[in-house]
Motif scaffolding. Sequence first.
Motif, PDB file in Angstrom:
ATOM      1  N   ARG A  78      -8.915 -15.374   9.169  1.00  0.00           N
ATOM      2  CA  ARG A  78      -8.927 -15.152  10.610  1.00  0.00           C
ATOM      3  C   ARG A  78      -7.948 -16.111  11.298  1.00  0.00           C
ATOM      4  NH1 ARG A  78     -10.773 -11.244   8.977  1.00  0.00           N
ATOM      5  NH2 ARG A  78     -12.872 -10.357   9.279  1.00  0.00           N
ATOM      6  N   GLY A  90      -2.195 -11.816  12.129  1.00  0.00           N
ATOM      7  CA  GLY A  90      -3.345 -10.922  12.099  1.00  0.00           C
ATOM      8  C   GLY A  90      -4.492 -11.466  11.273  1.00  0.00           C
ATOM      9  N   ASP A  91      -5.517 -10.630  11.108  1.00  0.00           N
ATOM     10  CA  ASP A  91      -6.714 -10.948  10.330  1.00  0.00           C
ATOM     11  C   ASP A  91      -6.730 -10.103   9.061  1.00  0.00           C
ATOM     12  OD1 ASP A  91      -7.452 -12.614  12.387  1.00  0.00           O
ATOM     13  OD2 ASP A  91      -8.757 -11.129  13.333  1.00  0.00           O
ATOM     14  N   LEU A 114      -5.683  -5.170   7.175  1.00  0.00           N
ATOM     15  CA  LEU A 114      -4.970  -6.123   8.020  1.00  0.00           C
ATOM     16  C   LEU A 114      -5.099  -5.631   9.452  1.00  0.00           C
ATOM     17  CD1 LEU A 114      -2.998  -8.496   8.542  1.00  0.00           C
ATOM     18  CD2 LEU A 114      -1.128  -6.857   8.234  1.00  0.00           C
ATOM     19  N   THR A 115      -5.664  -6.474  10.317  1.00  0.00           N
ATOM     20  CA  THR A 115      -5.855  -6.121  11.718  1.00  0.00           C
ATOM     21  C   THR A 115      -4.999  -7.030  12.582  1.00  0.00           C
ATOM     22  OG1 THR A 115      -8.134  -5.448  11.261  1.00  0.00           O
ATOM     23  CG2 THR A 115      -7.535  -5.786  13.563  1.00  0.00           C
ATOM     24  N   LYS A 116      -4.197  -6.406  13.438  1.00  0.00           N
ATOM     25  CA  LYS A 116      -3.297  -7.172  14.300  1.00  0.00           C
ATOM     26  C   LYS A 116      -3.090  -6.419  15.610  1.00  0.00           C
ATOM     27  CE  LYS A 116       1.376  -9.161  14.425  1.00  0.00           C
ATOM     28  NZ  LYS A 116       2.656  -9.302  13.671  1.00  0.00           N
ATOM     29  N   ARG A 119      -4.365  -3.002  15.928  1.00  0.00           N
ATOM     30  CA  ARG A 119      -3.959  -2.051  14.897  1.00  0.00           C
ATOM     31  C   ARG A 119      -4.549  -2.476  13.555  1.00  0.00           C
ATOM     32  NH1 ARG A 119       0.643  -3.598  17.636  1.00  0.00           N
ATOM     33  NH2 ARG A 119       1.185  -5.008  15.928  1.00  0.00           N
ATOM     34  N   THR A 120      -4.992  -1.512  12.766  1.00  0.00           N
ATOM     35  CA  THR A 120      -5.568  -1.815  11.457  1.00  0.00           C
ATOM     36  C   THR A 120      -4.829  -1.048  10.374  1.00  0.00           C
ATOM     37  OG1 THR A 120      -7.772  -2.224  12.375  1.00  0.00           O
ATOM     38  CG2 THR A 120      -7.634  -1.745  10.020  1.00  0.00           C
ATOM     39  N   ASP A 151       3.707  -4.802  10.608  1.00  0.00           N
ATOM     40  CA  ASP A 151       2.629  -5.792  10.493  1.00  0.00           C
ATOM     41  C   ASP A 151       2.545  -6.328   9.066  1.00  0.00           C
ATOM     42  OD1 ASP A 151       2.117  -5.283  13.132  1.00  0.00           O
ATOM     43  OD2 ASP A 151       0.307  -4.108  12.780  1.00  0.00           O
TER      44      ASP A 151
END
Length: 497
Positions: A78, A90-91, A114-116, A119-120, A151
């Motif tokens: 995170r 991102g996460d 990957l979430t940024k 957006r996933t 990303d």
Amino acid sequence: LDVTDGTHPVLHLAASGSAGLGAWHEIAAKGSLHVDLPALMRQPAAPAGVALSSGVLDSTFDATLSNLIRAKASLTIRKLVSANEGQPLGDVDLGVDASLGGGGADRLHIPFKLTKAGRTSDVLVDGTLYRSKGAIGFDGTITSSNLFVNDLKALAALAPQTSATPSADTTAEAPASPDAGTATTTSSAPITTQAPAPARDTHPFWAGASGKVQVRFGKITYGTNYVVSGIKGSAEATPARLALDGLSGSLNGNPFQVGANITFTASQPQPYTLASNLKVTNFDVGAFLKAADPDDPPQLESKVSVNAALQGQGANLVALAQSIRGSFDVNGSQGVLRALGRKTGTAVNVVSTLVGLFGAARGSQGTVAVADLAQKLNELPFDTFTLHAERGADLNLKVTKLEFLSPDTRVTGSGQITYQAGVPIQNQQMTFTLQLAAKDQMAYLMNRANLLSGQTDHKGYNTMSSTFTLSGTPVKPNSSDLWSIIGKAAIGSLLGQ
């Protein structure tokens, strides 16, 4: 287990487990891990060149080791931020569910997210891994609902940064004469030797890997201009063959199909052989050129279908990629050709209007026709567009047939786009020799401008008295040769010649 840097916590590991002795020894362990990533990257043992300003890793695991290894683990990262200009990365969520050691067949289930910025991107690898005598095989699926390429590329900041590779050239001073008793004059010019070309592969680059993978991707987004969706197909590897079978999908809403087959024959001087085919439907040429040059209208607007057959041979993978050649057949729908106009539409309109007014004042109908012709060539509509091109061993794209056709205008020709390493094709230099022909109103204008040859082509269009050259690049064409011909005709009309 706690690791600190001074008083700052770096790592905390909590684990518990058990060991059982018997016919099969069994060891079980589970626990959790918490890591301050920037603090960890600052330690002397950490990989050099990885710089983070923020990031927290948490992981849980549960594993059993006996005749089989069964392991489940989850990892989350995170608030991951690169120290390079504070770029948020991102996460990350990664899971592993594995059963290893079952007679050489291992089950794997690995989800990744990957979430940024809302957006996933997600990927799921699921299948069976085979291991035998140093070889690895995988049968399974790779699926995804969404991938945002930019990303994922940003995660490259996590890779260790290495120093620049020294030049492959070596330079030395010319040696002095070995005869110390003889006066000699030696040159101070450096002697430069080039590094040898990459060697011929004796084994395929996929050596030791085999199996078949089914691919299902919902949508892949690259930048803001390209979206590939509905991707499905399969890839298969054997010791002598790597194949991509029936990969299909849609690029910006336009269907495509790709097939490729690479074989490796160790006894051949160029062991790699590629055979591939490509089919694209309704590719938007205007949008492609607009993305390369957003400030100007695209020089060609049409939706085209492309059929390509590609081949290649090489001693290694780099040589194979550089050797790709083949033929392309392109068929386009109704559209607009701007490549024959001036650099800007405004200039064409102003110049043609002034020439027309001046010609009208002099009573020159030919000059008025030239002005009207200039306006039409600025944005030339067409009904169909066809092209046949071949890429040869020199990597140049030779266009042997080119035609833009409408009821009153026909543009034909041939030429080539010259290959430039590292330069996108839309920015590579081109040279085309074109012929303009006309019927009806267009023929009337060209005749009044004294541009016609008095002959017709096999489709009944009246041909221009001379061909002309179109140069520049596909994004920024140079039609000055055509306008030189038209300018001379305008001057001739004004002078009554």
